[in-house]
Design a protein around this motif. Structure first.
Motif, PDB file in Angstrom:
ATOM      1  N   ALA A 284       0.823  -1.209   0.000  1.00  0.00           N
ATOM      2  CA  ALA A 284       0.000   0.000   0.000  1.00  0.00           C
ATOM      3  C   ALA A 284       0.857   1.260   0.000  1.00  0.00           C
ATOM      4  N   GLY A 285       2.042   1.168   0.635  1.00  0.00           N
ATOM      5  CA  GLY A 285       2.908   2.342   0.727  1.00  0.00           C
ATOM      6  C   GLY A 285       3.498   2.786  -0.590  1.00  0.00           C
ATOM      7  N   SER A 286       3.406   1.946  -1.639  1.00  0.00           N
ATOM      8  CA  SER A 286       3.968   2.327  -2.933  1.00  0.00           C
ATOM      9  C   SER A 286       3.055   3.251  -3.726  1.00  0.00           C
ATOM     10  N   ALA A 287       1.835   3.447  -3.245  1.00  0.00           N
ATOM     11  CA  ALA A 287       0.902   4.348  -3.932  1.00  0.00           C
ATOM     12  C   ALA A 287       1.426   5.777  -3.883  1.00  0.00           C
ATOM     13  N   GLU A 288       1.335   6.465  -5.008  1.00  0.00           N
ATOM     14  CA  GLU A 288       1.788   7.845  -5.108  1.00  0.00           C
ATOM     15  C   GLU A 288       0.608   8.799  -4.990  1.00  0.00           C
ATOM     16  N   GLU A 289       0.896  10.012  -4.554  1.00  0.00           N
ATOM     17  CA  GLU A 289      -0.161  11.019  -4.469  1.00  0.00           C
ATOM     18  C   GLU A 289      -0.716  11.299  -5.853  1.00  0.00           C
ATOM     19  N   HIS A 290      -2.021  11.408  -5.940  1.00  0.00           N
ATOM     20  CA  HIS A 290      -2.676  11.635  -7.220  1.00  0.00           C
ATOM     21  C   HIS A 290      -2.315  13.009  -7.777  1.00  0.00           C
ATOM     22  N   ALA A 291      -2.136  13.075  -9.088  1.00  0.00           N
ATOM     23  CA  ALA A 291      -1.780  14.344  -9.722  1.00  0.00           C
ATOM     24  C   ALA A 291      -2.862  15.392  -9.543  1.00  0.00           C
ATOM     25  N   ASN A 292      -4.107  14.956  -9.380  1.00  0.00           N
ATOM     26  CA  ASN A 292      -5.223  15.881  -9.180  1.00  0.00           C
ATOM     27  C   ASN A 292      -5.722  15.872  -7.738  1.00  0.00           C
ATOM     28  N   ALA A 293      -4.802  15.607  -6.796  1.00  0.00           N
ATOM     29  CA  ALA A 293      -5.197  15.538  -5.391  1.00  0.00           C
ATOM     30  C   ALA A 293      -5.760  16.862  -4.882  1.00  0.00           C
ATOM     31  N   ASP A 294      -5.418  17.969  -5.529  1.00  0.00           N
ATOM     32  CA  ASP A 294      -5.930  19.274  -5.103  1.00  0.00           C
ATOM     33  C   ASP A 294      -7.176  19.690  -5.886  1.00  0.00           C
ATOM     34  N   SER A 295      -7.768  18.747  -6.613  1.00  0.00           N
ATOM     35  CA  SER A 295      -8.998  19.041  -7.348  1.00  0.00           C
ATOM     36  C   SER A 295     -10.100  19.462  -6.382  1.00  0.00           C
ATOM     37  N   PRO A 296     -10.955  20.393  -6.772  1.00  0.00           N
ATOM     38  CA  PRO A 296     -12.063  20.809  -5.892  1.00  0.00           C
ATOM     39  C   PRO A 296     -13.009  19.674  -5.537  1.00  0.00           C
ATOM     40  N   LEU A 297     -12.965  18.578  -6.312  1.00  0.00           N
ATOM     41  CA  LEU A 297     -13.861  17.445  -6.078  1.00  0.00           C
ATOM     42  C   LEU A 297     -13.117  16.198  -5.608  1.00  0.00           C
ATOM     43  N   ALA A 298     -11.843  16.352  -5.256  1.00  0.00           N
ATOM     44  CA  ALA A 298     -11.041  15.193  -4.859  1.00  0.00           C
ATOM     45  C   ALA A 298     -11.689  14.442  -3.714  1.00  0.00           C
ATOM     46  N   ASP A 299     -11.608  13.108  -3.784  1.00  0.00           N
ATOM     47  CA  ASP A 299     -12.159  12.217  -2.755  1.00  0.00           C
ATOM     48  C   ASP A 299     -13.676  12.363  -2.608  1.00  0.00           C
ATOM     49  N   TYR A 300     -14.335  12.757  -3.699  1.00  0.00           N
ATOM     50  CA  TYR A 300     -15.797  12.813  -3.736  1.00  0.00           C
ATOM     51  C   TYR A 300     -16.367  13.746  -2.668  1.00  0.00           C
ATOM     52  N   GLY A 301     -15.757  14.908  -2.591  1.00  0.00           N
ATOM     53  CA  GLY A 301     -16.253  15.951  -1.709  1.00  0.00           C
ATOM     54  C   GLY A 301     -15.936  17.292  -2.345  1.00  0.00           C
ATOM     55  N   ILE A 302     -16.620  18.330  -1.917  1.00  0.00           N
ATOM     56  CA  ILE A 302     -16.384  19.668  -2.459  1.00  0.00           C
ATOM     57  C   ILE A 302     -15.556  20.465  -1.461  1.00  0.00           C
ATOM     58  N   LYS A 303     -14.459  20.947  -1.957  1.00  0.00           N
ATOM     59  CA  LYS A 303     -13.546  21.714  -1.103  1.00  0.00           C
ATOM     60  C   LYS A 303     -14.267  22.931  -0.509  1.00  0.00           C
ATOM     61  N   ASP A 304     -13.951  23.206   0.735  1.00  0.00           N
ATOM     62  CA  ASP A 304     -14.471  24.360   1.473  1.00  0.00           C
ATOM     63  C   ASP A 304     -15.918  24.186   1.960  1.00  0.00           C
ATOM     64  N   ASP A 306     -17.783  22.199   4.691  1.00  0.00           N
ATOM     65  CA  ASP A 306     -17.446  21.403   5.872  1.00  0.00           C
ATOM     66  C   ASP A 306     -18.463  20.298   6.168  1.00  0.00           C
ATOM     67  N   ASN A 307     -19.704  20.501   5.790  1.00  0.00           N
ATOM     68  CA  ASN A 307     -20.731  19.490   6.042  1.00  0.00           C
ATOM     69  C   ASN A 307     -20.485  18.286   5.140  1.00  0.00           C
ATOM     70  N   ALA A 308     -20.126  17.141   5.729  1.00  0.00           N
ATOM     71  CA  ALA A 308     -19.754  15.968   4.941  1.00  0.00           C
ATOM     72  C   ALA A 308     -20.907  15.468   4.085  1.00  0.00           C
ATOM     73  N   ARG A 309     -22.102  15.468   4.627  1.00  0.00           N
ATOM     74  CA  ARG A 309     -23.255  14.984   3.869  1.00  0.00           C
ATOM     75  C   ARG A 309     -23.499  15.864   2.648  1.00  0.00           C
ATOM     76  N   LEU A 310     -23.474  17.181   2.856  1.00  0.00           N
ATOM     77  CA  LEU A 310     -23.719  18.115   1.754  1.00  0.00           C
ATOM     78  C   LEU A 310     -22.585  18.065   0.741  1.00  0.00           C
ATOM     79  N   SER A 311     -21.344  18.028   1.228  1.00  0.00           N
ATOM     80  CA  SER A 311     -20.186  18.013   0.346  1.00  0.00           C
ATOM     81  C   SER A 311     -20.176  16.774  -0.550  1.00  0.00           C
ATOM     82  N   GLY A 312     -20.361  15.599   0.063  1.00  0.00           N
ATOM     83  CA  GLY A 312     -20.361  14.370  -0.713  1.00  0.00           C
ATOM     84  C   GLY A 312     -21.550  14.268  -1.646  1.00  0.00           C
ATOM     85  N   GLY A 313     -22.710  14.720  -1.187  1.00  0.00           N
ATOM     86  CA  GLY A 313     -23.903  14.661  -2.016  1.00  0.00           C
ATOM     87  C   GLY A 313     -23.789  15.539  -3.249  1.00  0.00           C
ATOM     88  N   LEU A 314     -23.312  16.773  -3.054  1.00  0.00           N
ATOM     89  CA  LEU A 314     -23.152  17.664  -4.201  1.00  0.00           C
ATOM     90  C   LEU A 314     -22.100  17.137  -5.172  1.00  0.00           C
TER      91      LEU A 314
END
Length: 352
Positions: A284-304, A306-314
């Motif tokens: 698992a440690g060989s995984a590299e950081e994604h090139a788009n890790a700073d995307s506003p939608l990275a990890d299926y959430g909207i940056k900025d 804070d509400n996890a339900r709203l962020s993930g849903g949108l």
């Protein structure tokens, strides 16, 4: 099954990228024969639905989850070539917008999920359909078995690539055993989702299901005032549609939006099959950081937000919208190319 950057070395990733590009090119050509004015919009919807359902990780063992790969579902609904394109569109959207699945590993992911998953599923499905009665239940049962087989097949494909170009020195036998074992369990969950979806679509629009093209309902004869099945072998007529294409499309889109925008909040947070195997086997440690890790939608959430339900849903709603637009645009372009080619050929055929 979304392979991150770093698991597979650069040369192997490059080769699989070429293989994936060639497969997509072949699929674009093959999809021209599968798509028509009725099924082109459905193909875009299938891609969006698969995107939505892939957000719904379900538990399969202690501390492990799984999610739909979608190869069987796409191939049976819209055909193997179009199905491969559907999965490829989903993987592209996930990698670019949501930092899910490495960009240099995109060829690996397309090879595993869009090529191996689709091909194995469709071959198994067609083999079963040929020997089973041409009924709705047979189509549903065949889709279930095809799904179960396709998931560990994709896991084996990853294991082979890891054996060839893995960046960590681990026992390939142990990796293969763990990958096949956990993905066989995931395959059962995938099969249930696929069979339920295929059954639901066949119930209302069997004419739109590519894998149900030969589905027939028995002809009825009135004998002595009673209706009986026609005795001739193979006699039958196409199963009638029970709803309009527009109603089916809208219902499918609404379902996808609800799954991605609401139900996804309740998905399992445990690592998926590949992540769990990587943790247990030490790569698992060989995984590299994604090139788009700073995307506003990275990890299926909207940056900025804070509400996890709203962020993930949108984020889920945006993903479904982007996928259905991109997929529908691609499939309409493929369909239009087929129409243009037919128009170019017609005058020549007429003159001959």
């Amino acid at each position: 099954m979304h392979v991150p950057d770093g698991f597979i070395d650069a040369p192997t990733s490059a080769v699989t990228g070429v293989v994936a590009a060639a497969a997509v090119a072949v699929s674009l050509r093959g999809a021209r024969r599968e798509l028509d004015e009725r099924t082109a919009p459905l193909a875009g919807l299938v891609a969006a639905f698969i995107f939505a359902v892939q957000m719904l990780n379900f538990p399969v063992a202690a501390g492990t989850s799984g999610h739909l790969l979608g190869g069987a579902l796409a191939a049976i609904l819209v055909g193997p070539f179009t199905g491969a394109l559907c999965i490829s569109v989903v993987l592209l959207m996930q990698g670019i917008l949501f930092a899910d699945g490495g960009l240099t590993a995109l060829g690996v992911n397309i090879t595993n999920m869009a090529i191996v998953g689709v091909v194995v599923a469709y071959v198994v499905f067609r083999g079963l359909v040929k020997v089973l009665p041409k009924t709705r239940r047979s189509i549903t049962a065949a889709s279930f078995v095809a799904s179960v087989v396709s998931v560990p097949a994709a896991a084996l494909a990853f294991t082979l690539l890891f054996w060839i170009g893995g960046t960590t020195d681990v026992s390939i036998g142990k990796v293969a055993t763990a990958m096949v074992g956990v993905h066989l369990l995931i395959g059962i969950g995938e099969a249930a989702i696929t069979a339920l979806t295929i059954g639901a679509v066949i119930a209302v629009r069997p004419d739109l299901v590519y894998g149900a093209r030969d589905l027939r309902q028995p002809l009825k004869l009135r004998v002595g005032g009673e209706l009986v099945d026609a005795p001739a072998a193979g006699a039958g007529q196409p199963v009638a549609a029970r709803t309009s294409r527009r109603t089916l499309w809208i219902s499918g889109l609404v379902t996808s939006l609800v799954l991605a925008g609401f139900v996804s909040f309740y998905a399992s947070a445990s690592p998926d099959g590949l992540e769990k195997v990587a943790e247990d086997k030490g790569f698992a440690g060989s995984a590299e950081e994604h090139a788009n890790a700073d995307s506003p939608l990275a990890d299926y959430g909207i940056k900025d937000i804070d509400n996890a339900r709203l962020s993930g849903g949108l984020a889920g709603v945006i993903g479904v919208g982007a996928t259905v637009v991109a997929g529908t645009g691609i499939f309409w372009a493929v369909r239009r190319r087929r129409t243009d080619e037919a128009a170019d050929v017609s005058p020549t055929s007429a003159s001959v």
